[in-house]
Design a protein around this motif. Structure first.
Motif, PDB file in Angstrom:
ATOM      1  N   LEU A 152       0.838  -1.191   0.000  1.00  0.00           N
ATOM      2  CA  LEU A 152       0.000   0.000   0.000  1.00  0.00           C
ATOM      3  C   LEU A 152       0.878   1.249   0.000  1.00  0.00           C
ATOM      4  O   LEU A 152       1.843   1.349   0.772  1.00  0.00           O
ATOM      5  N   LEU A 153       0.536   2.218  -0.859  1.00  0.00           N
ATOM      6  CA  LEU A 153       1.300   3.453  -0.973  1.00  0.00           C
ATOM      7  C   LEU A 153       0.375   4.651  -0.777  1.00  0.00           C
ATOM      8  O   LEU A 153      -0.632   4.783  -1.477  1.00  0.00           O
ATOM      9  N   GLY A 154       0.727   5.520   0.163  1.00  0.00           N
ATOM     10  CA  GLY A 154      -0.098   6.686   0.436  1.00  0.00           C
ATOM     11  C   GLY A 154      -1.271   6.331   1.331  1.00  0.00           C
ATOM     12  O   GLY A 154      -1.196   5.421   2.151  1.00  0.00           O
ATOM     13  N   ALA A 187      -3.909   7.803  -5.692  1.00  0.00           N
ATOM     14  CA  ALA A 187      -3.633   8.579  -6.905  1.00  0.00           C
ATOM     15  C   ALA A 187      -3.436  10.056  -6.617  1.00  0.00           C
ATOM     16  O   ALA A 187      -2.905  10.785  -7.457  1.00  0.00           O
ATOM     17  N   GLU A 188      -3.872  10.512  -5.453  1.00  0.00           N
ATOM     18  CA  GLU A 188      -3.762  11.930  -5.116  1.00  0.00           C
ATOM     19  C   GLU A 188      -2.576  12.221  -4.209  1.00  0.00           C
ATOM     20  O   GLU A 188      -2.427  13.347  -3.716  1.00  0.00           O
ATOM     21  N   ALA A 189      -1.721  11.219  -3.989  1.00  0.00           N
ATOM     22  CA  ALA A 189      -0.527  11.406  -3.168  1.00  0.00           C
ATOM     23  C   ALA A 189       0.702  11.413  -4.074  1.00  0.00           C
ATOM     24  O   ALA A 189       1.082  10.371  -4.616  1.00  0.00           O
ATOM     25  N   PRO A 190       1.320  12.579  -4.298  1.00  0.00           N
ATOM     26  CA  PRO A 190       2.455  12.670  -5.223  1.00  0.00           C
ATOM     27  C   PRO A 190       3.586  11.710  -4.895  1.00  0.00           C
ATOM     28  O   PRO A 190       4.215  11.145  -5.791  1.00  0.00           O
ATOM     29  N   GLN A 191       3.854  11.502  -3.594  1.00  0.00           N
ATOM     30  CA  GLN A 191       4.949  10.613  -3.227  1.00  0.00           C
ATOM     31  C   GLN A 191       4.649   9.162  -3.594  1.00  0.00           C
ATOM     32  O   GLN A 191       5.559   8.387  -3.910  1.00  0.00           O
ATOM     33  N   VAL A 208       5.920   4.614  -7.413  1.00  0.00           N
ATOM     34  CA  VAL A 208       5.512   3.666  -8.454  1.00  0.00           C
ATOM     35  C   VAL A 208       6.346   3.869  -9.712  1.00  0.00           C
ATOM     36  O   VAL A 208       6.843   2.906 -10.316  1.00  0.00           O
ATOM     37  N   LEU A 209       6.518   5.126 -10.102  1.00  0.00           N
ATOM     38  CA  LEU A 209       7.278   5.424 -11.315  1.00  0.00           C
ATOM     39  C   LEU A 209       8.754   5.064 -11.150  1.00  0.00           C
ATOM     40  O   LEU A 209       9.395   4.582 -12.084  1.00  0.00           O
ATOM     41  N   ALA A 210       9.301   5.284  -9.955  1.00  0.00           N
ATOM     42  CA  ALA A 210      10.716   5.003  -9.719  1.00  0.00           C
ATOM     43  C   ALA A 210      11.024   3.524  -9.893  1.00  0.00           C
ATOM     44  O   ALA A 210      12.109   3.157 -10.349  1.00  0.00           O
ATOM     45  N   CYS A 211      10.074   2.681  -9.524  1.00  0.00           N
ATOM     46  CA  CYS A 211      10.269   1.237  -9.652  1.00  0.00           C
ATOM     47  C   CYS A 211       9.686   0.668 -10.938  1.00  0.00           C
ATOM     48  O   CYS A 211       9.683  -0.546 -11.139  1.00  0.00           O
ATOM     49  N   GLY A 244      -8.545   7.109  -6.518  1.00  0.00           N
ATOM     50  CA  GLY A 244      -8.614   8.561  -6.479  1.00  0.00           C
ATOM     51  C   GLY A 244      -9.298   9.139  -7.702  1.00  0.00           C
ATOM     52  O   GLY A 244     -10.091   8.467  -8.359  1.00  0.00           O
ATOM     53  N   ARG A 245      -8.954  10.389  -8.030  1.00  0.00           N
ATOM     54  CA  ARG A 245      -9.635  11.085  -9.121  1.00  0.00           C
ATOM     55  C   ARG A 245      -9.227  10.568 -10.490  1.00  0.00           C
ATOM     56  O   ARG A 245     -10.000  10.621 -11.440  1.00  0.00           O
ATOM     57  N   HIS A 246      -8.008  10.072 -10.621  1.00  0.00           N
ATOM     58  CA  HIS A 246      -7.517   9.652 -11.930  1.00  0.00           C
ATOM     59  C   HIS A 246      -6.349   8.690 -11.726  1.00  0.00           C
ATOM     60  O   HIS A 246      -5.847   8.510 -10.613  1.00  0.00           O
ATOM     61  N   ALA A 247      -5.901   8.103 -12.827  1.00  0.00           N
ATOM     62  CA  ALA A 247      -4.731   7.232 -12.793  1.00  0.00           C
ATOM     63  C   ALA A 247      -3.883   7.515 -14.020  1.00  0.00           C
ATOM     64  O   ALA A 247      -4.413   7.844 -15.078  1.00  0.00           O
ATOM     65  N   PRO A 248      -2.569   7.403 -13.919  1.00  0.00           N
ATOM     66  CA  PRO A 248      -1.718   7.637 -15.082  1.00  0.00           C
ATOM     67  C   PRO A 248      -1.905   6.544 -16.127  1.00  0.00           C
ATOM     68  O   PRO A 248      -2.295   5.409 -15.807  1.00  0.00           O
ATOM     69  N   GLU A 249      -1.634   6.882 -17.360  1.00  0.00           N
ATOM     70  CA  GLU A 249      -1.758   5.917 -18.443  1.00  0.00           C
ATOM     71  C   GLU A 249      -0.801   4.757 -18.199  1.00  0.00           C
ATOM     72  O   GLU A 249       0.352   4.954 -17.823  1.00  0.00           O
ATOM     73  N   GLY A 250      -1.303   3.539 -18.418  1.00  0.00           N
ATOM     74  CA  GLY A 250      -0.485   2.356 -18.216  1.00  0.00           C
ATOM     75  C   GLY A 250      -0.727   1.657 -16.893  1.00  0.00           C
ATOM     76  O   GLY A 250      -0.158   0.591 -16.635  1.00  0.00           O
ATOM     77  N   ALA A 251      -1.576   2.244 -16.036  1.00  0.00           N
ATOM     78  CA  ALA A 251      -1.875   1.619 -14.748  1.00  0.00           C
ATOM     79  C   ALA A 251      -2.678   0.340 -14.943  1.00  0.00           C
ATOM     80  O   ALA A 251      -3.408   0.194 -15.919  1.00  0.00           O
ATOM     81  N   ALA A 252      -2.540  -0.590 -13.998  1.00  0.00           N
ATOM     82  CA  ALA A 252      -3.272  -1.854 -14.092  1.00  0.00           C
ATOM     83  C   ALA A 252      -4.768  -1.643 -13.955  1.00  0.00           C
ATOM     84  O   ALA A 252      -5.570  -2.299 -14.638  1.00  0.00           O
ATOM     85  N   ALA A 253      -5.179  -0.721 -13.069  1.00  0.00           N
ATOM     86  CA  ALA A 253      -6.606  -0.470 -12.850  1.00  0.00           C
ATOM     87  C   ALA A 253      -6.761   0.838 -12.087  1.00  0.00           C
ATOM     88  O   ALA A 253      -5.805   1.382 -11.533  1.00  0.00           O
ATOM     89  N   TRP A 254      -7.992   1.332 -12.063  1.00  0.00           N
ATOM     90  CA  TRP A 254      -8.311   2.570 -11.356  1.00  0.00           C
ATOM     91  C   TRP A 254      -9.693   2.443 -10.749  1.00  0.00           C
ATOM     92  O   TRP A 254     -10.590   1.809 -11.312  1.00  0.00           O
ATOM     93  N   MET A 255      -9.870   3.019  -9.581  1.00  0.00           N
ATOM     94  CA  MET A 255     -11.183   3.059  -8.949  1.00  0.00           C
ATOM     95  C   MET A 255     -11.321   4.385  -8.212  1.00  0.00           C
ATOM     96  O   MET A 255     -10.348   4.921  -7.669  1.00  0.00           O
ATOM     97  N   PRO A 256     -12.548   4.955  -8.216  1.00  0.00           N
ATOM     98  CA  PRO A 256     -12.750   6.270  -7.594  1.00  0.00           C
ATOM     99  C   PRO A 256     -12.945   6.160  -6.081  1.00  0.00           C
ATOM    100  O   PRO A 256     -13.125   5.067  -5.529  1.00  0.00           O
ATOM    101  N   ARG A 257     -12.892   7.287  -5.430  1.00  0.00           N
ATOM    102  CA  ARG A 257     -13.313   7.364  -4.041  1.00  0.00           C
ATOM    103  C   ARG A 257     -14.817   7.605  -4.005  1.00  0.00           C
ATOM    104  O   ARG A 257     -15.368   8.103  -4.983  1.00  0.00           O
ATOM    105  N   PRO A 258     -15.529   7.278  -2.920  1.00  0.00           N
ATOM    106  CA  PRO A 258     -14.994   6.750  -1.659  1.00  0.00           C
ATOM    107  C   PRO A 258     -14.451   5.330  -1.810  1.00  0.00           C
ATOM    108  O   PRO A 258     -14.913   4.564  -2.653  1.00  0.00           O
TER     109      PRO A 258
END
Length: 269
Positions: free
Chosen positions: A7-9, A48-52, A57-60, A70-84
């Motif tokens: 888990l990140l963020g 998705a809303e936590a820059p760190q 994720v990008l570093a690895c 969160g609100r969005h996901a970068p292109e290439g992500a495995a999946a995305w889901m909104p809040r809550p």
């Protein structure tokens, strides 16, 4: 088979909710368990809303293994889901990713199906793509003091259908090998100041006094120094193979698909 999540963020409340959900998911199929290190994880769940979190994720280079919340996901992500945050929806997203990846594994990596009846208990959208699921089987141990290097190798092994876990020091590696069997053990030659043994010494010890988890393992030394003399030193230490850095994908693929199980015995004079 338990798929490892990192888990990140996330806020303390959301992290607690996710951690509780993951603990309960350890008893289902597919099963999930939380791990502390990115390098040990099969999948990442990131805010998705936590820059760190995004930076990690990008570093690895783990976008393709990450579910963003969160609100969005970068292109290439495995999946995305909104809040809550919906923990059950997260499990369904992860189930779908596991099932989709199972259909693309190399035939040699798919030995047997999961227990009978498991797929029938899954949500319809997941079961539709789950023709064959990988059963628990081969696993690799990566011994490297560099998290970046460990992530890099783990990602390439995962593409070949071989999951892995990491150890940062020789002592941690010996502890893991004392309680778990591994098919491959990849050891960096230079393990840093926090390791009692360097890679060559660790390899020699595992050959002289093999830990339970290393008795049948293929020992692979990995180093940026891979001249002829370095490879001879590796062979004398008892390594089955020697990989140079940067890793050659073709060489790694050949090694994993046809491990050097039994080298020809040395000629006796």
């Amino acid at each position: 088979m338990l798929h490892r999540l990192h888990l990140l963020g996330f806020s303390a409340f959301e992290r607690s909710t996710l951690a509780s959900c993951v603990r309960l998911a350890a008893t289902r199929f597919p099963g999930y368990v939380e791990v502390a290190n990115i390098a040990d994880a099969d999948f990442l769940v990131a805010d998705a809303e936590a820059p760190q979190a995004l930076a990690a994720v990008l570093a690895c280079e783990r976008l393709a293994d990450t579910v963003f919340v969160g609100r969005h996901a970068p292109e290439g992500a495995a999946a995305w889901m909104p809040r809550p945050l919906d923990a059950l929806l997260l499990l369904r997203e992860l189930d779908a990713i596991v099932a989709l990846r199972a259909t693309t594994l190399a035939p040699a990596a798919v030995a047997t199906a999961w227990p009978p009846g498991v797929i029938s208990t899954w949500p319809p959208e997941t079961a539709a793509v789950a023709q064959v699921l990988p059963a628990p089987g081969e696993q690799a141990l990566i011994v490297d003091d560099s998290e970046v290097a460990s992530c890099y190798l783990a990602r390439r092994l995962r593409r070949l259908g071989l999951p892995s876990v990491g150890a940062r020091t020789s002592g941690e590696a010996l502890e893991r090998l004392a309680r778990q069997r591994f098919e491959f053990v990849f050891v960096d030659v230079e393990l840093g100041e926090h390791s009692e043994l360097d890679g060559l010494a660790l390899c020699r010890q595992l050959r002289r006094q093999p830990a339970p988890g290393a008795r049948e393992a293929v020992l692979v030394l990995v180093s940026a120094h891979h001249g002829e003399v370095d490879r001879v030193r590796g062979a004398l230490a008892g390594a089955d193979a020697y990989l140079g850095k940067p890793l050659d994908d073709g060489e790694l693929t050949r090694l994993v698909s046809r491990p050097p199980r039994a080298a020809a015995p040395a000629a006796r004079h």
